[in-house]
Design a protein around this motif. Structure first.
Motif: not given
Length: 114
Positions: A43-44, A49-51, A54-59
């Motif tokens: 699952a990871w 790539s999605q995680i 999101i973490v690099n561009n949002v969080v």
């Protein structure tokens, strides 16, 4: 019956009982049979790539903005305290600056660590 419901303790007990009954009715048992770690790793790999995106561009940008606002606000407050009392407190702005620097460069190395 109406006077019993006016008591606050009785109302709390009734509400807690209703919540407990709802919890029991909606619970579902789950059993893990087989190799759970391989399922988690698979699952990871599928979502990695999605995680990361999101973490690099949002969080991280949100954390950077919050820390930058706090840093400049605390720096301004420390300056006004310096003008009022003649003593400049470096501790809080230095800690916020270190956290801001850490969060700004974190996307470069955090995925290598994980």
């Amino acid at each position: 019956m109406v006077q019993i419901l006016k008591n606050k303790k009785v109302k709390v007990i009734i509400c807690l009982t209703i919540v407990l009954i709802m919890l029991v009715l909606t619970m579902k048992q789950s059993y893990a049979s087989g190799d759970v770690s391989s399922v988690i790793q698979q699952a990871w790999k599928q979502m990695e790539s999605q995680i990361k995106n999101i973490v690099n561009n949002v969080v991280f940008p949100v954390i950077d903005i919050i820390l930058a606002v706090f840093f400049f606000a605390k720096l301004a407050m420390a300056y006004f305290d310096y003008r009022k009392q003649g003593q400049f407190d470096w501790t809080t702005p230095a800690i916020l600056f270190a956290c801001l620097t850490f969060s700004l460069i974190a996307p470069n190395y955090i995925w290598k660590v994980l």
